[in-house]
Structure formats: structure tokens, C-alpha cells
Design a protein around this motif. Structure first.
Motif, PDB file in Angstrom:
ATOM      1  N   UNK A 131       0.736  -1.299  -0.063  1.00 30.13           N
ATOM      2  CA  UNK A 131      -0.040  -0.064   0.095  1.00 30.13           C
ATOM      3  C   UNK A 131       0.896   1.338   0.016  1.00 30.13           C
ATOM      4  N   UNK A 132       1.685   1.044   0.844  1.00 25.52           N
ATOM      5  CA  UNK A 132       2.745   2.563   0.968  1.00 25.52           C
ATOM      6  C   UNK A 132       3.520   2.866  -0.438  1.00 25.52           C
ATOM      7  N   UNK A 133       3.829   1.780  -1.088  1.00 21.56           N
ATOM      8  CA  UNK A 133       4.431   2.145  -2.515  1.00 21.56           C
ATOM      9  C   UNK A 133       3.631   2.653  -3.574  1.00 21.56           C
ATOM     10  N   UNK A 134       2.040   2.248  -3.245  1.00 19.77           N
ATOM     11  CA  UNK A 134       1.189   2.829  -4.285  1.00 19.77           C
ATOM     12  C   UNK A 134       0.685   4.267  -3.925  1.00 19.77           C
ATOM     13  N   UNK A 158      -5.647  -5.843  -7.388  1.00 22.65           N
ATOM     14  CA  UNK A 158      -4.827  -4.820  -7.702  1.00 22.65           C
ATOM     15  C   UNK A 158      -5.284  -3.452  -7.626  1.00 22.65           C
ATOM     16  N   UNK A 159      -6.435  -3.185  -8.322  1.00 21.86           N
ATOM     17  CA  UNK A 159      -7.135  -1.976  -8.467  1.00 21.86           C
ATOM     18  C   UNK A 159      -7.713  -1.608  -6.967  1.00 21.86           C
ATOM     19  N   UNK A 160      -8.163  -2.482  -6.134  1.00 24.60           N
ATOM     20  CA  UNK A 160      -8.581  -2.195  -4.935  1.00 24.60           C
ATOM     21  C   UNK A 160      -7.518  -1.542  -4.230  1.00 24.60           C
ATOM     22  N   UNK A 161      -6.086  -2.161  -4.177  1.00 25.16           N
ATOM     23  CA  UNK A 161      -5.127  -1.678  -3.303  1.00 25.16           C
ATOM     24  C   UNK A 161      -4.715  -0.198  -4.062  1.00 25.16           C
ATOM     25  N   UNK A 162      -4.635  -0.027  -5.234  1.00 22.11           N
ATOM     26  CA  UNK A 162      -4.472   1.185  -5.879  1.00 22.11           C
ATOM     27  C   UNK A 162      -5.504   2.368  -5.416  1.00 22.11           C
ATOM     28  N   UNK A 163      -6.586   2.000  -5.545  1.00 21.68           N
ATOM     29  CA  UNK A 163      -7.671   3.117  -5.111  1.00 21.68           C
ATOM     30  C   UNK A 163      -7.524   3.323  -3.534  1.00 21.68           C
ATOM     31  N   UNK A 164      -7.389   2.342  -2.792  1.00 24.54           N
ATOM     32  CA  UNK A 164      -7.355   2.334  -1.090  1.00 24.54           C
ATOM     33  C   UNK A 164      -6.084   3.307  -0.763  1.00 24.54           C
ATOM     34  N   UNK A 165      -4.907   3.037  -1.658  1.00 23.44           N
ATOM     35  CA  UNK A 165      -3.733   3.690  -1.152  1.00 23.44           C
ATOM     36  C   UNK A 165      -3.601   5.237  -1.612  1.00 23.44           C
ATOM     37  N   UNK A 166      -4.420   5.411  -2.835  1.00 22.46           N
ATOM     38  CA  UNK A 166      -4.339   6.909  -3.418  1.00 22.46           C
ATOM     39  C   UNK A 166      -5.365   7.883  -2.727  1.00 22.46           C
ATOM     40  N   UNK A 167      -6.271   7.322  -2.278  1.00 22.51           N
ATOM     41  CA  UNK A 167      -7.305   8.401  -1.898  1.00 22.51           C
ATOM     42  C   UNK A 167      -7.041   9.368  -0.780  1.00 22.51           C
ATOM     43  N   UNK A 168      -6.215   8.784   0.288  1.00 23.38           N
ATOM     44  CA  UNK A 168      -5.453   9.670   1.270  1.00 23.38           C
ATOM     45  C   UNK A 168      -4.660  10.724   0.597  1.00 23.38           C
ATOM     46  N   UNK A 169      -3.916  10.617  -0.414  1.00 23.32           N
ATOM     47  CA  UNK A 169      -3.158  11.534  -0.974  1.00 23.32           C
ATOM     48  C   UNK A 169      -3.882  12.327  -1.938  1.00 23.32           C
ATOM     49  N   UNK A 214       3.612  11.783   0.118  1.00 20.99           N
ATOM     50  CA  UNK A 214       3.612  10.706   1.100  1.00 20.99           C
ATOM     51  C   UNK A 214       4.928  10.119   1.559  1.00 20.99           C
ATOM     52  N   UNK A 215       5.155   9.357   2.646  1.00 27.21           N
ATOM     53  CA  UNK A 215       6.115   8.712   3.168  1.00 27.21           C
ATOM     54  C   UNK A 215       5.728   7.084   3.349  1.00 27.21           C
ATOM     55  N   UNK A 216       6.885   6.501   2.968  1.00 27.19           N
ATOM     56  CA  UNK A 216       6.399   4.980   3.115  1.00 27.19           C
ATOM     57  C   UNK A 216       6.704   4.178   4.299  1.00 27.19           C
ATOM     58  N   UNK A 217       7.173   5.246   5.523  1.00 24.65           N
ATOM     59  CA  UNK A 217       7.668   4.779   6.429  1.00 24.65           C
ATOM     60  C   UNK A 217       6.829   4.857   7.415  1.00 24.65           C
ATOM     61  N   UNK A 218       5.732   5.584   7.132  1.00 18.95           N
ATOM     62  CA  UNK A 218       4.374   5.909   8.153  1.00 18.95           C
ATOM     63  C   UNK A 218       3.301   4.822   7.866  1.00 18.95           C
TER      64      UNK A 218
END
Length: 373
Positions: free
Chosen positions: A67-70, A118-129, A146-150
Motif C-alpha cells: 500500500x505504501x508504495x502505491x 490490484x485495483x482495490x489496493x491502488x484506489x485504497x492507497x491513493x485516496x488519502x493522497x 507521502x512517506x512509505x515509513x508511516x
């Protein structure tokens, strides 16, 4: 028999979540919401909803990294965010950005289990950004990337405010996202499944859900609650007197009553505990007002607080602007939406309810030149 609003109509079977409205119980995949709120992270809950089981430590760590990578969004989406009018509501921004992102997905119309995940993870990760970037742009602030360590919740607060949250702030938002993650066939989830039942793409399903969530009878209620609490605080009136006056005027009090629960919403119980902890740290004094409003509404109207009521205090104490309340609801609920979308695709039947026609029948057609004014 016509059941308006499809009340009590069972339209499908699901193993994603369970509600017992009389007992005030909520479970995700068989696990009590209280146990999950106390012990799990939002990423763990997203994994549970999407994959069907609680992850091992190794599975969770890999999912968190994935998730962090996305989290980064495409430059084209950033350009879109900067071009929208400042008056655009953040929920409209969010659904527009999600739709635009879908237009760039080369596998947009591929509806297969692995691609759906894959689409689910992309959408989940991008919404906060998207939410954080749009907010900072609208207020003329430099973007915080975004930071990947948080963790998911901590990273969002960092991007929104430009500084790392305290441990309590991170826990509060993380728990809030867990509590909002899934809730059976609420209006927005049903809207997403309606879209999926036509074999439309996953982005279309999420856009359908976000559009539905925005309504004041659904996700929009938490924003109405904080506006009410602030008005009570600024008025100097006793909360009970303020509420009584509004009720006598025939106005509805936001944050009370629920279509399913006959007692206190179990999510509200968890949020109330968080609200009190945050209130002490921020010294906002909103919880004392909230509790008096709650007690009055239970005694006078027999109505219990729902998830929106104490969500408002939590968000206010976290320093989240009022117009971001609904987008953050979406940020949590997207895990449930995507789980339901995948569920619908897996065993799809077109959702097509019937209606009762009550208009005239077999009317005689009259040519336009012969119609009387």
C-alpha cells in the motif's frame, strides 16, 4: 407490498460483515468491531475485508509495504486537482479524481479476481493522497508528499498538516478508519454493487459510492454534527435548551437514530472513548457538550447516537477541517466498497428491482395540433 426505501428487503448474501440491530452488534468477517478497534490497524482490517482472513505478521507487513508504495498519484491527477475551482467540495474533487485515474488504467475493463485486488489496493492507497493534496492546494500550501515509513493513518495526517501526528492522534484516526471501513448494504455500498452488477469497471463503482456517500442522510451527517456542536458552544445556551428549541421548531438533530440499530451504534461507543481522550489533550470541551446532547436525545426522543455523532468530535479534535469529514469517511469505507465490488463480480447477477406503476393506463394519444391549451 411496496417497501419504501427497500426497508427489510434481503437482496443478496454476503460474508463480509454482519449487523444485529437489536443487540447493537457489528462484525467484520465474523470478528467483533470492538476487538478489531482495540487491537488491529486499518491496514489489517483492509486485508481482512479484501482477502477474507486476518493476516499473519508477514502477510501484514507485505501488505503495508504494498500500500505504501502505491501512495503517489500520477502527475496528470495532480494537474487535475490544481485546475478545479476552489469552490468545488472536497467530495466532488475526490470522485472526479478517482474517475480520471480510471481513465488512465490500461486494464480498466479487465474484471478478474487478481486484477480487481490490484485495483482495490491502488484506489485504497491513493485516496488519502488525493484528499490531502487537494486540501493543501485549495489553501495555497506547499504539497507534503507521502512517506512509505508511516502507517496509513499517520501518513495522511502528516500529508494534511505537514507534521507527524502524536501517538494518540494516529491511534484515533486509525481506529476511526477501522470503524468506518464496512457496514453491510448501506446506501453507498449498495450503489457500488449496483454499478458492478452491470459489469461496469471498479472505478465506476467507487465513483457511484462516493456520490452516494455525499448526501446528508448518509456520510454528510458528520459535517452537520460538528456545525451543530459549534453553534451550541458559541451560543452560550445549555445544550439541552438548544436542542429542545430546535426540536420544537420541527428540526432534525443530526447524528441520532439509525436505519438498522435499535440501540446505540457500537461504532459510536468506540468513538466516544476516543473523543474523550482527544478532548482532554486538545481542551476543546466538545465532549461534555456532546454527552449532554446524547443524554437529552435518549431521554426525550429515545434516539441513540450513530457513528456520525462522535466522529465529529474526533475529527474536530484532530484539527481536520469540517469539509473533509465526508472524504475521510470515504477514506475508511473504501475497504468495504472494494470488498463488495469484488464480491459482486465473483457471483454476479444484474441488480434490477421492480416498481409498482401507479399512473394512468391506456391513454388516448392526441396529435399536437389537436391538443387544447
Amino acid at each position: 407490498m411496496v417497501k419504501r426505501g427497500m426497508r427489510d428487503v434481503v437482496v443478496l448474501e454476503s460474508d463480509i460483515s454482519r449487523i444485529d440491530g437489536k443487540k447493537g452488534e457489528l462484525e467484520y468477517r465474523g470478528y467483533s468491531i470492538h476487538d478489531l478497534a482495540e487491537n488491529s490497524s486499518y491496514e489489517e482490517i483492509a486485508f481482512l475485508l479484501l482477502r477474507g482472513h486476518l493476516p499473519t505478521q508477514e502477510e501484514l507487513e507485505e501488505f503495508e509495504r504494498d500500500l505504501a508504495r502505491r501512495r503517489n498519484i500520477a502527475p496528470e491527477v495532480i494537474g487535475l486537482l490544481s485546475s478545479l475551482p476552489d469552490i468545488t467540495h472536497p467530495m466532488v474533487v475526490l470522485r472526479t479524481a478517482i474517475s480520471y485515474t480510471g481513465s488512465m488504467d490500461e486494464k480498466l475493463h479487465v474484471i478478474e479476481p487478481e486484477e480487481n485486488l490490484e485495483k482495490s489496493k491502488e484506489i485504497l492507497a491513493m485516496i488519502p493522497t488525493i484528499i490531502a493534496y487537494a486540501y493543501r492546494m485549495r489553501h495555497g500550501k506547499q504539497l507534503v508528499h507521502p512517506r512509505e515509513d508511516l502507517g496509513h493513518a499517520a501518513n495522511f495526517l502528516y500529508m494534511l498538516k505537514g507534521e507527524e501526528p502524536t501517538a494518540l492522534e494516529e491511534k484515533a484516526l486509525d481506529t476511526d478508519l477501522i470503524l468506518h471501513a464496512e457496514h453491510t448494504l448501506n446506501a453507498s455500498t449498495f450503489a457500488s454493487r449496483m454499478a458492478a452488477s452491470t459489469k461496469s469497471d471498479m472505478y465506476a463503482g467507487i465513483v457511484s459510492a462516493t456520490g452516494t456517500l455525499m448526501g446528508p442522510l448518509h456520510g454528510g451527517a458528520s459535517q452537520a454534527v460538528i456545525e451543530m456542536l459549534k453553534e451550541i458552544k458559541e451560543s452560550g445556551e445549555k445544550p439541552e435548551e438548544w436542542i429542545r428549541r430546535k426540536l420544537e421548531a420541527g428540526e432534525l438533530i443530526p447524528g441520532f437514530g439509525h436505519r438498522v440499530y435499535e440501540t446505540m451504534d457500537p461504532r459510536a461507543k468506540e468513538l466516544k472513548k476516543l473523543a474523550w481522550r482527544l478532548d482532554k489533550e486538545s481542551e476543546s470541551n466538545l465532549c461534555s457538550i456532546s454527552e449532554r446532547v446524547e443524554e437529552f436525545m435518549i431521554e426525550e426522543k429515545g434516539l441513540y447516537p450513530n457513528v456520525d455523532f462522535y466522529t465529529a468530535t474526533v475529527y474536530e479534535d484532530l484539527g481536520i477541517p469540517d469539509d473533509l469529514f465526508i472524504p475521510i469517511f470515504a477514506m475508511g469505507r473504501v475497504a468495504g466498497w472494494t470488498a463488495h465490488l469484488m464480491d459482486q463480480y465473483a457471483e454476479n447477477v444484474l441488480i434490477r428491482p421492480k416498481q409498482d406503476y401507479v399512473g394512468e393506463k391506456e391513454r388516448e394519444y392526441v396529435l399536437i395540433e389537436e391538443r387544447e391549451a
